[in-house]
Each structure stands twice: as C-alpha cells, then as structure tokens.
Scaffold this active site. Structure first.
Site: not given
Ligand SMILES: NC(=O)c1ccc[n+]([C@@H]2O[C@H](COP(=O)([O-])OP(=O)(O)OC[C@H]3O[C@@H](n4cnc5c(N)ncnc54)[C@H](OP(=O)(O)O)[C@@H]3O)[C@@H](O)[C@H]2O)c1
Length: 288
Positions: A64, A209
């Site tokens: 990251y 996600f």
């Molecule tokens: N193992 C893997 O392959 C893998 C892949 C992807 C992710 N991950 C991990 O999983 C974590 C979570 O996944 P993710 O970040 O892809 O997806 P997520 O948590 O489902 O979504 C994040 C997105 O949603 C927005 N968001 C968050 N809270 C919100 C709210 N209360 N209201 C409106 N929008 C909101 C964020 O934008 P803002 O910044 O504007 O809030 C961002 O664009 C990552 O941070 C990472 O640590 C792991």
C-alpha cells in the site's frame, strides 16, 4: 461513541483478542494506492482517531503505497498502545498506480517481512498475511517460509488473503492459520462458503471491500438504514458483524467523519428479517 467495543471481541489464534471493528489502512495512500496521501496530516489524524475510538486491529500491507501505509501507521501511533494489533501482508507487490504483481517466493517474503518490521518499528509482527497465493510458487513454499519466520520470532500469527478453502486446508497442514481476508459484503457473496468454513474452524474472517455494497442495493439498504436512523454504510457493516461471530470488518477511509460513522455500526443491530432481506439481494446489487 461511548463503548469501546460495542461490536464485541474476536480472538485470533486463541491468543490475541481484538474488537470486531478494525480499520483498513489502504485508503491512506495516494490515488491508485500509490504514493503519499494528498493530506498527510489528515491521514495521521484518521489513524490516531481510530485508536481513540477503540480500534485495536489495523490492517495494512507493504504494497500500500508501497511502504506508505506502514510508514504512516508507525508515524501516527508508535510507540504503540499495548493492545494494538497490526496485521500486515506481503507477497503481492505494487509496481505502479493500480498495478499488482505476484511475488510470494521464499526469498521475497523474507525480505518483505524484514521491510515491514523496519517500517512498522516492530520486533515481531502480530499478524502477517500472505496477500495472495502466487500462481508460480507453491503455496507450501510461501506458507512454509512464513512458518519459518514465525519460528524465528519475526511473526506471531499467520493469516491468508484471497484464498479458497483448498488453500486454507493446505496451509493449515503446515502452520496454524488464524485469519482469512477475502472480498466480501452482503451483496458480494462469492466467499460465503469460506466464511462458513472459517467460522466452523475458529478462523477470523476479515472481509475486504466491506462497504462496496453500501453503494448498491439502494432500496433495501436505504430503507433499513432509514428505519434505524443510520447510514447505508453502517447497515452494510452491521450485516457483516451479524453474519458470523468471527467476522472482523476493516472498513477503510481517509476521512475522520467516515471513520466515526463506520465505528458506530458496532452498536447497530439489524432484525432477523432485515438481515435475511439483505442476504438475498446479492448479485443484483453488486457493483464496484
Ligand atoms: N486483501 C486484499 O486483497 C485487500 C484488497 C483491498 C482492500 N483490503 C483491505 O481492506 C480494507 C477495506 O477495503 P476497501 O478500502 O477497499 O473498501 P471499503 O472499506 O469497502 O471502502 C472504502 C471506500 O469507501 C469510502 N467510505 C468509507 N467509509 C465511508 C462512509 N462512512 N461513507 C461513505 N463512504 C465511505 C472510502 O472513501 P473515503 O476515504 O472518502 O471515506 C473509500 O472510497 C482496505 O483498507 C485494506 O486494508 C485488502
């Protein structure tokens, strides 16, 4: 938020107990999970606020940024609170904005763990996850290397990410696996059977996600959110928490406001009917 852990605890590998709403630190980097954040002070503030709100499980990865997310965690939080568990990953490298490349060879994983230890200012990584199986390296070679690093005291517990049940079973023949991190939400249920397998076998399931679905299935989510005076994202998280007692969501955000909103999902309880209703909207709803 008044309670530090309204979502309750989950224990990893029988030895590390954390609150069931963690924080995912991928979104703290620049666009395309590449480079430094536009607002460095804001990124550091999100991490500090997460810990203030009771988060004691932070997910990150060497890729990251690369390096950026781990460096920000250390800058914001080291020396760490005693109960803070940082779960990082290796074996999937970032070579440009939005570009991923496999590398889970033993030699790369050894270097990756050393790099994470240094960036995170740690002597031992609490949870180290194989980011994804490498198609040209045997899973046994990758997991075997992590098992060796565990014996050497550099890793405490081992997790997997982006895996099938078969991967988990093969890995468990080598070393205890404490967590599995796959893409999952109420509207994205490809890995339902892995959630069930993990729940039956005492393995934490870390959905990534987890909020994707908040954008979709608008009618049902909006209606249920409205009935609780909650936000759709909170409903998506509450559904996950109710799906399994070993579910450990790690919603990611670069905004303190969204972080605070997401953490409140720990106190939201859906009725059985609401839970079931969301459980059957899936494919129609999934878009990202
Ligand atoms: N193992 C893997 O392959 C893998 C892949 C992807 C992710 N991950 C991990 O999983 C974590 C979570 O996944 P993710 O970040 O892809 O997806 P997520 O948590 O489902 O979504 C994040 C997105 O949603 C927005 N968001 C968050 N809270 C919100 C709210 N209360 N209201 C409106 N929008 C909101 C964020 O934008 P803002 O910044 O504007 O809030 C961002 O664009 C990552 O941070 C990472 O640590 C792991």
């Amino acid at each position: 938020m008044t309670s530090k852990s309204p979502a309750g605890p989950v224990t990893l590998g029988g030895e590390l107990t954390v609150h069931r709403l963690g924080y995912g630190a991928m979104r703290l980097t620049g666009a395309g999970v590449w480079g430094p954040p536009k607002d460095r002070a804001g990124a550091l503030a999100v991490l500090r606020r997460a810990v203030e709100l009771g988060v004691n499980f932070i997910d990150t990865a060497d890729s990251y940024g690369p390096d950026v997310s781990e460096e920000l965690i250390a800058e914001a939080l080291a020396p760490y609170p005693k109960d803070l568990v940082i779960a990082t990953k290796g074996g999937w490298v970032r070579t440009g904005p939005g570009i991923w490349a496999h590398n889970a060879t033993p030699s790369h994983l050894r270097k990756a763990v050393e790099g994470s230890l240094k960036r995170l200012h740690l002597d031992r990584i609490d949870v180290y996850q194989l980011h994804i199986p490498d198609p040209i390296v045997s899973l046994e070679a990758s997991v075997g290397t992590l098992a060796e690093l565990r014996s050497e005291g550099k890793i405490r517990l081992i997790g997997l990410s982006n895996v099938t049940r078969e991967h988990i079973e093969r890995a468990r023949k080598i070393v205890p696996i404490v967590s599995v991190q796959n893409r999952y939400s109420f509207a994205d249920r490809e890995w339902d059977y892995v959630v069930d397998y993990c729940t039956q076998n005492g393995i934490a399931f870390i959905p990534w996600f987890p909020l994707g679905a908040g954008q979709a299935a608008k009618d049902a989510v909006q209606r249920i959110a409205g009935a609780h005076g909650a936000k759709p994202m909170q409903v998506a998280l509450a559904w996950l928490l109710q799906r399994s007692p070993l579910m450990l969501p790690i919603p990611g955000t670069s905004s303190v406001e969204h972080l605070e909103e997401n953490m409140l999902a720990g106190s939201l309880r859906l009725s059985e009917q609401e839970f079931k209703e969301l459980a059957v909207v899936p494919e129609l709803a999934f878009s990202r």
